[in-house]
Every structure is written in C-alpha cells, then in structure tokens.
Design a protein around this motif. Structure first.
Motif, PDB file in Angstrom:
ATOM      1  N   ALA A  31       0.814  -1.225   0.000  1.00  0.00           N
ATOM      2  CA  ALA A  31       0.000   0.000   0.000  1.00  0.00           C
ATOM      3  C   ALA A  31       0.843   1.269   0.000  1.00  0.00           C
ATOM      4  N   ASP A  32       2.164   1.134  -0.085  1.00  0.00           N
ATOM      5  CA  ASP A  32       3.079   2.279  -0.081  1.00  0.00           C
ATOM      6  C   ASP A  32       2.945   3.099   1.199  1.00  0.00           C
ATOM      7  N   GLU A  33       2.777   2.406   2.316  1.00  0.00           N
ATOM      8  CA  GLU A  33       2.681   3.074   3.607  1.00  0.00           C
ATOM      9  C   GLU A  33       3.953   2.911   4.432  1.00  0.00           C
ATOM     10  N   LEU A  34       4.921   2.166   3.888  1.00  0.00           N
ATOM     11  CA  LEU A  34       6.132   1.842   4.613  1.00  0.00           C
ATOM     12  C   LEU A  34       7.315   1.960   3.652  1.00  0.00           C
ATOM     13  N   ILE A  35       8.438   2.435   4.164  1.00  0.00           N
ATOM     14  CA  ILE A  35       9.633   2.652   3.345  1.00  0.00           C
ATOM     15  C   ILE A  35      10.664   1.580   3.675  1.00  0.00           C
ATOM     16  N   PRO A  36      11.041   0.741   2.721  1.00  0.00           N
ATOM     17  CA  PRO A  36      12.108  -0.233   2.988  1.00  0.00           C
ATOM     18  C   PRO A  36      13.445   0.486   3.142  1.00  0.00           C
ATOM     19  N   TYR A  37      14.195   0.131   4.164  1.00  0.00           N
ATOM     20  CA  TYR A  37      15.526   0.678   4.417  1.00  0.00           C
ATOM     21  C   TYR A  37      16.452  -0.536   4.434  1.00  0.00           C
ATOM     22  N   LEU A  38      17.180  -0.731   3.337  1.00  0.00           N
ATOM     23  CA  LEU A  38      17.914  -1.970   3.106  1.00  0.00           C
ATOM     24  C   LEU A  38      19.379  -1.818   3.494  1.00  0.00           C
ATOM     25  N   LEU A 117       6.848  -3.239  -6.667  1.00  0.00           N
ATOM     26  CA  LEU A 117       5.879  -2.428  -5.923  1.00  0.00           C
ATOM     27  C   LEU A 117       5.999  -0.958  -6.312  1.00  0.00           C
ATOM     28  N   PRO A 118       4.872  -0.254  -6.351  1.00  0.00           N
ATOM     29  CA  PRO A 118       4.898   1.184  -6.666  1.00  0.00           C
ATOM     30  C   PRO A 118       5.263   2.025  -5.450  1.00  0.00           C
ATOM     31  N   LEU A 119       6.394   1.708  -4.829  1.00  0.00           N
ATOM     32  CA  LEU A 119       6.817   2.401  -3.619  1.00  0.00           C
ATOM     33  C   LEU A 119       7.259   3.821  -3.948  1.00  0.00           C
ATOM     34  N   SER A 120       6.957   4.742  -3.084  1.00  0.00           N
ATOM     35  CA  SER A 120       7.395   6.124  -3.280  1.00  0.00           C
ATOM     36  C   SER A 120       8.882   6.282  -3.007  1.00  0.00           C
ATOM     37  N   LEU A 121       9.399   5.494  -2.055  1.00  0.00           N
ATOM     38  CA  LEU A 121      10.781   5.678  -1.622  1.00  0.00           C
ATOM     39  C   LEU A 121      11.351   4.358  -1.137  1.00  0.00           C
ATOM     40  N   LYS A 138      13.365  -5.482 -13.779  1.00  0.00           N
ATOM     41  CA  LYS A 138      11.905  -5.480 -13.938  1.00  0.00           C
ATOM     42  C   LYS A 138      11.445  -4.515 -15.031  1.00  0.00           C
ATOM     43  N   GLY A 139      12.373  -3.835 -15.674  1.00  0.00           N
ATOM     44  CA  GLY A 139      12.024  -2.950 -16.780  1.00  0.00           C
ATOM     45  C   GLY A 139      11.336  -1.673 -16.378  1.00  0.00           C
ATOM     46  N   ARG A 140      11.518  -1.256 -15.135  1.00  0.00           N
ATOM     47  CA  ARG A 140      10.874  -0.034 -14.669  1.00  0.00           C
ATOM     48  C   ARG A 140      11.480   1.195 -15.366  1.00  0.00           C
ATOM     49  N   THR A 141      10.638   2.111 -15.741  1.00  0.00           N
ATOM     50  CA  THR A 141      11.103   3.373 -16.340  1.00  0.00           C
ATOM     51  C   THR A 141      10.654   4.579 -15.525  1.00  0.00           C
ATOM     52  N   ASP A 142      10.040   4.326 -14.390  1.00  0.00           N
ATOM     53  CA  ASP A 142       9.492   5.397 -13.562  1.00  0.00           C
ATOM     54  C   ASP A 142      10.259   5.540 -12.252  1.00  0.00           C
ATOM     55  N   VAL A 143      11.572   5.294 -12.300  1.00  0.00           N
ATOM     56  CA  VAL A 143      12.418   5.301 -11.107  1.00  0.00           C
ATOM     57  C   VAL A 143      13.629   6.184 -11.351  1.00  0.00           C
ATOM     58  N   VAL A 144      14.007   6.974 -10.359  1.00  0.00           N
ATOM     59  CA  VAL A 144      15.293   7.671 -10.373  1.00  0.00           C
ATOM     60  C   VAL A 144      16.042   7.288  -9.107  1.00  0.00           C
ATOM     61  N   GLU A 145      17.364   7.333  -9.198  1.00  0.00           N
ATOM     62  CA  GLU A 145      18.197   7.046  -8.036  1.00  0.00           C
ATOM     63  C   GLU A 145      18.943   8.311  -7.637  1.00  0.00           C
ATOM     64  N   ILE A 146      18.877   8.632  -6.348  1.00  0.00           N
ATOM     65  CA  ILE A 146      19.612   9.765  -5.793  1.00  0.00           C
ATOM     66  C   ILE A 146      20.710   9.198  -4.902  1.00  0.00           C
ATOM     67  N   PRO A 174      13.479  15.724 -11.968  1.00  0.00           N
ATOM     68  CA  PRO A 174      12.594  14.781 -12.633  1.00  0.00           C
ATOM     69  C   PRO A 174      11.601  14.133 -11.669  1.00  0.00           C
ATOM     70  N   VAL A 175      10.363  14.013 -12.132  1.00  0.00           N
ATOM     71  CA  VAL A 175       9.320  13.363 -11.339  1.00  0.00           C
ATOM     72  C   VAL A 175       9.392  11.863 -11.588  1.00  0.00           C
ATOM     73  N   ALA A 176       9.316  11.074 -10.534  1.00  0.00           N
ATOM     74  CA  ALA A 176       9.376   9.628 -10.674  1.00  0.00           C
ATOM     75  C   ALA A 176       8.428   8.990  -9.674  1.00  0.00           C
ATOM     76  N   ARG A 177       7.882   7.850 -10.063  1.00  0.00           N
ATOM     77  CA  ARG A 177       7.005   7.123  -9.145  1.00  0.00           C
ATOM     78  C   ARG A 177       7.781   6.660  -7.923  1.00  0.00           C
ATOM     79  N   THR A 178       9.000   6.133  -8.163  1.00  0.00           N
ATOM     80  CA  THR A 178       9.826   5.610  -7.086  1.00  0.00           C
ATOM     81  C   THR A 178      11.164   6.332  -7.055  1.00  0.00           C
ATOM     82  N   VAL A 179      11.563   6.771  -5.884  1.00  0.00           N
ATOM     83  CA  VAL A 179      12.897   7.315  -5.666  1.00  0.00           C
ATOM     84  C   VAL A 179      13.699   6.275  -4.898  1.00  0.00           C
TER      85      VAL A 179
END
Length: 293
Positions: A31-38, A117-121, A138-146, A174-179
């Motif tokens: 549900a994109d309510e939690l941020i994984p910190y790996l 997952l469509p995680l925000s972060l 996974k072929g994602r194109t809606d992700v940027v890495e900072i 740039p706007v991205a679904r996942t950072v």
C-alpha cells in the motif's frame, strides 16, 4: 507475543505475533505506507559468502589487503578509508572501492519483489547496487536514483547526484514514481562513495538541519514509517544517518535484528526511535514477504 525489554523499553515481536506483524508489514509495503531501508545484511540471502563485503568491517579488511594500516584502526572502515585517502590520494581510495564492489550481486527474491511495488521511496544504505539492478531487471522506467556523493571531487555546493537506471545523470527535478535513495553512494553507475571520515565531516555538520537530505526524500517520508532489513546500528555513523533519514516521518518503524546480539547502543537507539524488532531471521522475513499467499 510482544515482549518489552524493561532496561531500555525496547519492543520485540516474537512467535506468532511476529508472523502476524510480518503479514501487516507486507500489506503496508504493498500500500506504499512503509519505506524499505535496506542494509548489507541482505547480501547473506544471495550467498553465504557474498562476492562483495557485507559489513563495514569487511570493507576495512578488503582495503587492508591493498594498504596495511595501524592495528588500532584496522577494523574501522571509515578510519581505514581516511588513512588511504591521506596517504595514497582520493583517486586511489575511489578506485579501490570500485574494485572491491565491482562484482555484481544477483538480486534476491526480496529485491525483485520490492522492485515490482509502486513504492514512493526505497533506501539502499550499502554500496553494492543490488536494489538498482533488481529495479532495472523489472524494466521499470518510472524510477530515479539519488546518491550521496563525496564533496572531495566537487566544486559546487551539492550533496547528491541523480541518475536514471541507464546511468545517465539527471538534473534535480525529474518526477518519478519511485525514488531509490543511496545516502552513502553506490558503485554504479559512477562509483560514488561516502566512506572516509573526511567524506562525512561536512555532511555531519549540516545533517541535523537536514540540508544533505534530498527534498524528495523529505517529502515522501512524511506520512510513512520505515522498515529496516539487513541493517545494524552498531556504529555511530550508521545511527546518525538512520535517525536523520527517519526524522519527521510519522512511523511506525520496524527492524529485523536479532535482539540477542544487539549492542547496548543499538538497543538504546531502537528504543529512542521507537523501532519495534521483528524476531525472525532475514531469510524468514524475505520468504514471508515474497510468498504470494
């Protein structure tokens, strides 16, 4: 059951309660309510002997093979890196770090599941770039890495650089679904490493006022909690960064750590940050999260 350790008010989920809590954490991630910190402990899921170091002390050992340092600092990654930077130049340190982390680590099932997952972060606190590889696979194109960067190579007053998954450097907007945020840098695509004591001097002077933390990270953490997997907090540097990245987030926060092996400082840190421990192994947690049932 949930046990509360009286000495430091640390909450620990055990037994059936831990399994139930893991199910709720899975729902929160979806549900994109939690941020994984790996953290680097996830490398143990790929192999009992990962191709790259899986903890700071292992990085120190790898650097020691290239330049012998005093026994007083030999196990401290940050101090060993500082010694090399001072004696052999920054370019040498960066080249050796890139060499140490050059082997590719196959993404685990957990990395690949998170990548769908469509995680925000997502926070990736190690240098190996495995989460980045999983997202690309996974072929994602809606992700940027900072990525956090050392100031040693920069004339501009910047703390981070942004990349797309092809490795192309982007501007800050740039706007991205996942950072995907790698606060300590990453071997790919540009061998950015915050690793020596001097790398952190300026960062630590301003991190309390959040200047080095990217705005998109600040925005996306606000209404979420953090889930630490593969992380330990047995060094002050790791605790400072985790605390500041969590700052002003709503919570709740959880971590997969063996309570019996925690140091006093780790226990105090988790208690102060109201981080609930999940008393399951990383392999059990990974299996529980990726299980389709």
């Amino acid at each position: 059951m949930t046990a509360r350790l009286n000495s430091d008010h640390l909450s620990v989920c055990r037994d059936h309660h831990a399994e139930r809590q893991l199910h709720l954490l899975k729902e929160a991630l979806v549900a994109d309510e939690l941020i994984p910190y790996l953290g680097p402990g996830l490398l143990q899921l790929s192999s009992a002997a990962p191709p790259v170091p899986d903890r700071p002390a292992a990085v120190a050992a790898a650097l020691n093979k290239r330049a012998t340092v005093s026994s007083k600092i030999r196990s401290n990654m940050w101090s060993v890196a500082q010694f090399i930077e001072q004696r052999r130049h920054r370019r040498t340190l960066q080249a050796w770090m890139a060499e140490i982390f050059a082997p590719s680590v196959p993404p685990t099932a957990l990395h690949l599941w998170l990548a769908t997952l469509p995680l925000s972060l997502i926070i990736d606190s190690w240098y190996d770039g495995t989460m980045r590889a999983a997202i690309a696979a996974k072929g994602r194109t809606d992700v940027v890495e900072i990525q956090g960067i050392t100031r040693a190579n920069e004339k501009a007053h910047i703390w981070t650089k942004t990349y797309d998954l092809s490795g192309r450097e982007l501007g800050p907007g740039p706007v991205a679904r996942t950072v995907l945020y790698a606060p300590h840098g990453s071997v790919r695509p540009a061998a950015n490493f915050l690793v020596s004591d001097s790398d952190y001097v300026e960062v630590l002077t301003e991190i309390d006022i959040q200047t080095p933390i990217p705005e998109r990270v600040k925005e996306r953490r606000t209404n979420r909690g953090f889930f630490f997997v593969g992380c330990r907090f047995d060094d002050q540097m790791l605790r400072i960064f985790a605390r500041q990245i969590m700052k002003r987030s709503n919570g709740p926060h959880f971590a997969v750590i063996d309570a019996e092996t925690m140091t006093k400082n780790e226990r105090r840190f988790c208690a102060e940050c109201t981080i609930t421990l999940i008393d399951l192994s990383i392999s059990e947690v990974a299996a529980g999260l990726v299980d389709p049932t």
